[in-house]
Design a protein around this motif. Structure first.
Motif: not given
Length: 306
Positions: A277-306
């Protein structure tokens, strides 16, 4: 089929997450920007010529689109949306093969993938954009035509629920590959769209998969969302017994050589996917089964805003 939401998701759960997704402060990045940035507004609906709909104002919407008369009359903020010249859409590639029916804790990878798709689809739907999908199963690739509106969203969530509920596959089945799905996307000649690929990428092939991604990236933006379980990435020191309902495999945790080889392989494979993904300039996110789906996406969203 079990009613345990950690093993099989259900339509009610996905519908709830789609509604939560509407409040996510992120829009599909139709320009090549970082994911979940909250800075790019979809160019599908905006301040164009033809009126499309009146809807509630959400945090991050263009304040210039607020209809002050309706807002004053109802006491709630509403915005007017207009169609623009270019018709944009989003496509979700959702992996629901048997390799996704796994978890050592938390939820199954297939459940996490379904929930992520619901959240993303909910965010896209509130923008008024068209949502299409390909669902990769053990027997075929299911298509969902790109359409906009609540009815299309609910139809997609129902398909995802049904296909996920059929896991795991019974008998010896050779499922279609990730490359098959990517090739199908290329054949559809999609342009100026946002493509989300939600998978464990277990059959990502450095040469062919990367070439197909590169072909898609010429006219589209892509976000890779890798769904994984910690046990897949690194074997523990203790003995592990795994099964798929038909076969069982016992792994001796004391076998340091085996553990070392396995861990080295997973590191190299996962790095290869990310580099693809990175070689063609496209973003890549890693998510885990051990964390809640909404919280993972929400945390990533919050991190990008700061």
């Amino acid at each position: 089929m079990s009613s345990d939401e950690r093993i099989y998701t259900n339509f009610s759960r996905l519908s709830l997450l789609a509604k939560k997704g509407r409040g996510l402060s992120w829009r599909p990045p139709y320009s090549k920007i970082s994911p979940l940035s909250g800075l790019q507004k979809s160019s599908q609906r905006g301040r164009g010529l033809d009126f499309v709909e009146l809807r509630h104002y959400f945090d991050g919407d263009d304040v210039r689109c607020i209809d002050w008369r309706v807002t004053q009359r109802t006491g709630q903020a509403f915005i007017r949306l207009y169609s623009e010249e270019k018709d944009k859409s989003a496509v979700l590639l959702i992996d629901l093969r048997s390799s996704m029916f796994f978890a050592s804790d938390g939820v199954m990878k297939s459940v996490l993938a379904s929930e992520l798709a619901a959240i993303i689809a909910g965010r896209i739907q509130v923008e008024g954009d068209r949502i299409g999908a390909l669902m990769l199963t053990d027997t075929h690739i299911e298509s969902h035509s790109a359409m906009r509106g609540e009815k299309s969203l609910l139809s997609l969530l129902e398909k995802v629920t049904q296909l996920g509920g059929r896991l795991p596959a019974q008998g010896q089945i050779e499922p279609p590959s990730l490359d098959d799905a990517l090739h199908l996307l290329c054949q559809q000649k999609i342009k100026e769209s946002q493509i989300f690929i939600i998978s464990d990428f277990v059959d990502f092939i450095d040469k062919t998969s990367r070439a197909l991604l590169s072909q898609l990236a010429r006219h589209n933006n892509i976000i890779g969302l890798r769904v994984s379980d910690p046990l897949e990435d690194e074997l523990p020191n203790s003995n592990v017994l795994m099964g798929d309902g038909l076969l069982q495999l016992e792994i001796n945790g004391d076998n340091g050589q085996l553990r070392q080889r396995y861990n080295r392989f997973t590191i190299e494979h996962n790095q290869g996917v990310e580099n693809g993904f990175l070689s063609i300039g496209q973003p890549y996110l890693a998510l885990t089964t051990h964390k809640e789906s909404w919280q993972q996406l929400f945390s990533m969203s919050s991190a990008r805003r700061r």
